[in-house]
Design an enzyme around this catalytic site. Sequence first.
Site, PDB file in Angstrom:
ATOM      1  N   TYR A 193      37.767  25.916  51.999  1.00  0.00           N
ATOM      2  CA  TYR A 193      36.856  26.151  50.868  1.00  0.00           C
ATOM      3  C   TYR A 193      35.405  25.887  51.229  1.00  0.00           C
ATOM      4  CZ  TYR A 193      40.547  27.380  47.737  1.00  0.00           C
ATOM      5  OH  TYR A 193      41.586  28.084  47.150  1.00  0.00           O
ATOM      6  N   ARG A 226      34.183  28.986  52.799  1.00  0.00           N
ATOM      7  CA  ARG A 226      33.928  30.047  51.818  1.00  0.00           C
ATOM      8  C   ARG A 226      32.681  29.732  50.993  1.00  0.00           C
ATOM      9  NH1 ARG A 226      39.376  30.903  48.743  1.00  0.00           N
ATOM     10  NH2 ARG A 226      38.194  32.552  47.680  1.00  0.00           N
ATOM     11  N   HIS A 285      39.235  32.736  37.545  1.00  0.00           N
ATOM     12  CA  HIS A 285      39.808  31.835  38.560  1.00  0.00           C
ATOM     13  C   HIS A 285      38.833  30.745  38.991  1.00  0.00           C
ATOM     14  CE1 HIS A 285      42.702  35.368  39.588  1.00  0.00           C
ATOM     15  NE2 HIS A 285      43.043  34.744  38.498  1.00  0.00           N
ATOM     16  N   CYS A 298      37.909  16.201  39.911  1.00  0.00           N
ATOM     17  CA  CYS A 298      38.732  15.156  40.528  1.00  0.00           C
ATOM     18  C   CYS A 298      40.181  15.627  40.575  1.00  0.00           C
ATOM     19  CB  CYS A 298      38.631  13.854  39.725  1.00  0.00           C
ATOM     20  SG  CYS A 298      39.573  12.525  40.502  1.00  0.00           S
ATOM     21  N   CYS A 327      42.189  11.461  35.891  1.00  0.00           N
ATOM     22  CA  CYS A 327      40.717  11.487  35.808  1.00  0.00           C
ATOM     23  C   CYS A 327      40.248  12.893  35.437  1.00  0.00           C
ATOM     24  CB  CYS A 327      40.117  11.069  37.156  1.00  0.00           C
ATOM     25  SG  CYS A 327      38.314  11.187  37.187  1.00  0.00           S
ATOM     26  N   CYS A 365      35.843  11.229  44.284  1.00  0.00           N
ATOM     27  CA  CYS A 365      35.395  11.337  42.885  1.00  0.00           C
ATOM     28  C   CYS A 365      34.422  10.211  42.562  1.00  0.00           C
ATOM     29  CB  CYS A 365      36.582  11.273  41.932  1.00  0.00           C
ATOM     30  SG  CYS A 365      36.070  11.196  40.196  1.00  0.00           S
ATOM     31  N   CYS A 418      36.109   8.010  39.137  1.00  0.00           N
ATOM     32  CA  CYS A 418      37.238   7.066  39.238  1.00  0.00           C
ATOM     33  C   CYS A 418      37.264   6.409  40.614  1.00  0.00           C
ATOM     34  CB  CYS A 418      38.557   7.786  38.964  1.00  0.00           C
ATOM     35  SG  CYS A 418      39.065   8.887  40.303  1.00  0.00           S
TER      36      CYS A 418
HETATM   37  C1  BV8 Z   1      49.851  31.105  36.752  1.00  0.00           C
HETATM   38  C2  BV8 Z   1      41.254  31.414  43.151  1.00  0.00           C
HETATM   39  C3  BV8 Z   1      51.201  30.011  35.305  1.00  0.00           C
HETATM   40  C4  BV8 Z   1      41.489  30.583  44.368  1.00  0.00           C
HETATM   41  C5  BV8 Z   1      43.152  32.951  42.886  1.00  0.00           C
HETATM   42  C6  BV8 Z   1      53.863  37.592  37.048  1.00  0.00           C
HETATM   43  C7  BV8 Z   1      54.449  38.335  38.017  1.00  0.00           C
HETATM   44  C8  BV8 Z   1      54.464  37.854  39.340  1.00  0.00           C
HETATM   45  C9  BV8 Z   1      53.876  36.634  39.697  1.00  0.00           C
HETATM   46  C10 BV8 Z   1      53.296  35.912  38.713  1.00  0.00           C
HETATM   47  C11 BV8 Z   1      53.306  36.360  37.406  1.00  0.00           C
HETATM   48  N1  BV8 Z   1      52.648  35.447  36.669  1.00  0.00           N
HETATM   49  C12 BV8 Z   1      52.252  34.412  37.470  1.00  0.00           C
HETATM   50  C13 BV8 Z   1      52.641  34.676  38.722  1.00  0.00           C
HETATM   51  C14 BV8 Z   1      52.378  33.840  39.853  1.00  0.00           C
HETATM   52  C15 BV8 Z   1      50.970  34.048  40.451  1.00  0.00           C
HETATM   53  C16 BV8 Z   1      50.805  35.451  40.971  1.00  0.00           C
HETATM   54  O1  BV8 Z   1      50.256  36.312  40.325  1.00  0.00           O
HETATM   55  N2  BV8 Z   1      51.289  35.636  42.200  1.00  0.00           N
HETATM   56  C17 BV8 Z   1      51.111  36.948  42.853  1.00  0.00           C
HETATM   57  C18 BV8 Z   1      50.718  36.700  44.288  1.00  0.00           C
HETATM   58  C19 BV8 Z   1      52.321  37.777  42.754  1.00  0.00           C
HETATM   59  N3  BV8 Z   1      49.937  33.754  39.482  1.00  0.00           N
HETATM   60  C20 BV8 Z   1      49.535  32.458  39.374  1.00  0.00           C
HETATM   61  O2  BV8 Z   1      49.979  31.549  40.030  1.00  0.00           O
HETATM   62  C21 BV8 Z   1      48.451  32.190  38.338  1.00  0.00           C
HETATM   63  N4  BV8 Z   1      48.793  31.059  37.557  1.00  0.00           N
HETATM   64  O3  BV8 Z   1      50.527  32.086  36.618  1.00  0.00           O
HETATM   65  O4  BV8 Z   1      50.073  29.942  36.114  1.00  0.00           O
HETATM   66  C22 BV8 Z   1      51.424  28.737  34.729  1.00  0.00           C
HETATM   67  C23 BV8 Z   1      51.917  28.776  33.499  1.00  0.00           C
HETATM   68  C24 BV8 Z   1      52.210  27.575  32.917  1.00  0.00           C
HETATM   69  C25 BV8 Z   1      51.962  26.358  33.603  1.00  0.00           C
HETATM   70  C26 BV8 Z   1      51.421  26.383  34.864  1.00  0.00           C
HETATM   71  C27 BV8 Z   1      51.137  27.592  35.445  1.00  0.00           C
HETATM   72  C28 BV8 Z   1      47.105  31.829  39.029  1.00  0.00           C
HETATM   73  C29 BV8 Z   1      46.606  32.964  39.826  1.00  0.00           C
HETATM   74  C30 BV8 Z   1      45.193  32.645  40.367  1.00  0.00           C
HETATM   75  C31 BV8 Z   1      45.227  32.168  41.786  1.00  0.00           C
HETATM   76  N5  BV8 Z   1      43.868  31.999  42.307  1.00  0.00           N
HETATM   77  N6  BV8 Z   1      41.863  32.732  43.300  1.00  0.00           N
HETATM   78  C32 BV8 Z   1      40.825  31.143  45.600  1.00  0.00           C
HETATM   79  O5  BV8 Z   1      40.121  32.167  45.496  1.00  0.00           O
HETATM   80  O6  BV8 Z   1      41.003  30.521  46.648  1.00  0.00           O
HETATM   81  S1  BV8 Z   1      43.855  34.511  43.086  1.00  0.00           S
HETATM   82  C33 BV8 Z   1      42.880  35.313  44.287  1.00  0.00           C
HETATM   83  O7  BV8 Z   1      43.722  36.283  44.867  1.00  0.00           O
HETATM   84  C34 BV8 Z   1      41.695  36.082  43.765  1.00  0.00           C
HETATM   85  O8  BV8 Z   1      41.033  35.410  42.744  1.00  0.00           O
HETATM   86  C35 BV8 Z   1      42.342  37.375  43.288  1.00  0.00           C
HETATM   87  O9  BV8 Z   1      42.907  37.221  42.014  1.00  0.00           O
HETATM   88  C36 BV8 Z   1      43.463  37.544  44.289  1.00  0.00           C
HETATM   89  C37 BV8 Z   1      43.045  38.473  45.397  1.00  0.00           C
HETATM   90  O10 BV8 Z   1      43.075  39.763  44.865  1.00  0.00           O
HETATM   91  P1  BV8 Z   1      41.775  40.731  45.003  1.00  0.00           P
HETATM   92  O11 BV8 Z   1      40.567  40.010  44.519  1.00  0.00           O
HETATM   93  O12 BV8 Z   1      42.141  41.989  44.405  1.00  0.00           O
HETATM   94  O13 BV8 Z   1      41.592  40.856  46.595  1.00  0.00           O
HETATM   95  P2  BV8 Z   1      42.519  41.632  47.641  1.00  0.00           P
HETATM   96  O14 BV8 Z   1      42.036  41.245  48.963  1.00  0.00           O
HETATM   97  O15 BV8 Z   1      43.948  41.471  47.281  1.00  0.00           O
HETATM   98  O16 BV8 Z   1      42.163  43.179  47.386  1.00  0.00           O
HETATM   99  C38 BV8 Z   1      40.863  43.640  47.646  1.00  0.00           C
HETATM  100  C39 BV8 Z   1      40.845  45.067  47.121  1.00  0.00           C
HETATM  101  O17 BV8 Z   1      39.527  45.579  47.280  1.00  0.00           O
HETATM  102  C40 BV8 Z   1      41.776  46.012  47.876  1.00  0.00           C
HETATM  103  O18 BV8 Z   1      42.382  46.853  46.935  1.00  0.00           O
HETATM  104  C41 BV8 Z   1      40.838  46.805  48.782  1.00  0.00           C
HETATM  105  O19 BV8 Z   1      41.304  48.111  49.026  1.00  0.00           O
HETATM  106  C42 BV8 Z   1      39.584  46.842  47.932  1.00  0.00           C
HETATM  107  N7  BV8 Z   1      38.312  46.947  48.667  1.00  0.00           N
HETATM  108  C43 BV8 Z   1      37.998  46.371  49.864  1.00  0.00           C
HETATM  109  N8  BV8 Z   1      36.679  46.656  50.171  1.00  0.00           N
HETATM  110  C44 BV8 Z   1      36.178  47.377  49.126  1.00  0.00           C
HETATM  111  C45 BV8 Z   1      37.225  47.564  48.164  1.00  0.00           C
HETATM  112  N9  BV8 Z   1      37.050  48.251  47.018  1.00  0.00           N
HETATM  113  C46 BV8 Z   1      35.789  48.783  46.797  1.00  0.00           C
HETATM  114  N10 BV8 Z   1      34.746  48.620  47.668  1.00  0.00           N
HETATM  115  C47 BV8 Z   1      34.903  47.946  48.831  1.00  0.00           C
HETATM  116  N11 BV8 Z   1      33.859  47.823  49.658  1.00  0.00           N
END
Ligand code: BV8
Length: 316
Positions: A77, A80, A131, A139, A144, A200, A203
């Site tokens: 992180y 990033r 996100h 923390c 906390c 933190c 705490c």
């Molecule tokens: C939760 C922050 C519940 C951290 C991120 C339903 C079905 C299946 C799975 C699940 C579901 N519901 C929940 C889940 C589980 C999970 C999930 O979705 N898993 C996936 C992998 C299947 N979801 C979760 O865990 C979520 N929480 O559900 O909690 C809960 C309920 C009760 C109690 C407790 C919990 C939390 C999800 C958030 C995770 N955090 N980010 C960090 O950044 O480090 S997600 C992170 O990955 C990003 O934020 C983003 O969302 C994702 C990446 O996707 P993209 O941004 O689209 O990037 P990617 O590289 O994939 O694609 C890039 C695109 O751009 C491509 O298409 C490419 O072609 C295009 N591109 C490239 N260059 C260009 C371009 N387009 C135009 N111009 C360009 N130049």
Amino acid sequence: MAASARPSVVPQKDLESFQEHLDKSTRILALIGAGLSASSGLPTFRGAGGLWRTHDATQLATPEAFGRDPGLVWQFYSYRRHMALKAKPNPAHYALAELARKKEDFITLSQNVDGLSPRAKHPPDQLKLLHGSLFDVKCSDFFCNYVESNNYTDPIVPALAIPTDESDPTTTSALAARELDISDINVDLPELTFSHLPRCPKCKRGLLRPGVVWFGEQLPAKVMRDIEEWMVGGDKIDLIMVIGTSARVYPAAGYVDAARAKGARVAIVNMDKNDVPASGLYKGDWFFEGDAAQIMPEILKGVIGELGDMPDAAEE
Ligand code: BV8
């Protein structure tokens, strides 16, 4: 080259029908992902095969990984944060910010944590950070509730400083030494223990952690509530733009079908023709293939006009 002289990057027919629809649209959504910031020089999740060094980036973005090796997760992180601070918003960020000023019932749902949309002065009430942000910290201790927003200290602690290449004979001073790219597996990373990591200040017990939503964690309740209120706040939605996202992470990706269910037409902007939301493309949808930084100013031109030259960092 003046914007007007720039050759069009989208098929004329699609551009006209899209701009005609945008013009008469009032309730508009945008769902944005890492691809929107790609031409600002920030790697996407999919880029580099979704790996950071040898680690699956989505695996590092979990509470379990932080529990196992907080040093490694903080190196991920802090890298990033450093890259995002060095990057600049691109024309796509500014185009969406300008659209928000022109269309008051337009909101952007951002999956990005890089801070570039806020730096492009996207009106904050019309920007929902699903996100979290790399520049918020909180923390990690369950008991906390310390949270700190807009922490741009880079590195956040000395031990997370990006190593430089002292061996490079051309460098005249330590300051000029070339930064090493720690996403490269060939660059050794120091082992970090608790004492090296940000603690933190409240705490004094827990480690600080990045203020982002990790996989398995709930999205921010206020953000979800605000979006829900906006979704039910009108009888229809006219348009959702799905920009630079693979739309594979939920609940974020679920907003495409939710908008469709309220009558929205879908416009996808993506570099990869195959990257469409799970529910696929429907008749009447648009797919603009290419770089969002080029396409967004063009397809929004009818409403936002020509985007002026990008402000340099000082003017941000
Ligand atoms: C939760 C922050 C519940 C951290 C991120 C339903 C079905 C299946 C799975 C699940 C579901 N519901 C929940 C889940 C589980 C999970 C999930 O979705 N898993 C996936 C992998 C299947 N979801 C979760 O865990 C979520 N929480 O559900 O909690 C809960 C309920 C009760 C109690 C407790 C919990 C939390 C999800 C958030 C995770 N955090 N980010 C960090 O950044 O480090 S997600 C992170 O990955 C990003 O934020 C983003 O969302 C994702 C990446 O996707 P993209 O941004 O689209 O990037 P990617 O590289 O994939 O694609 C890039 C695109 O751009 C491509 O298409 C490419 O072609 C295009 N591109 C490239 N260059 C260009 C371009 N387009 C135009 N111009 C360009 N130049």
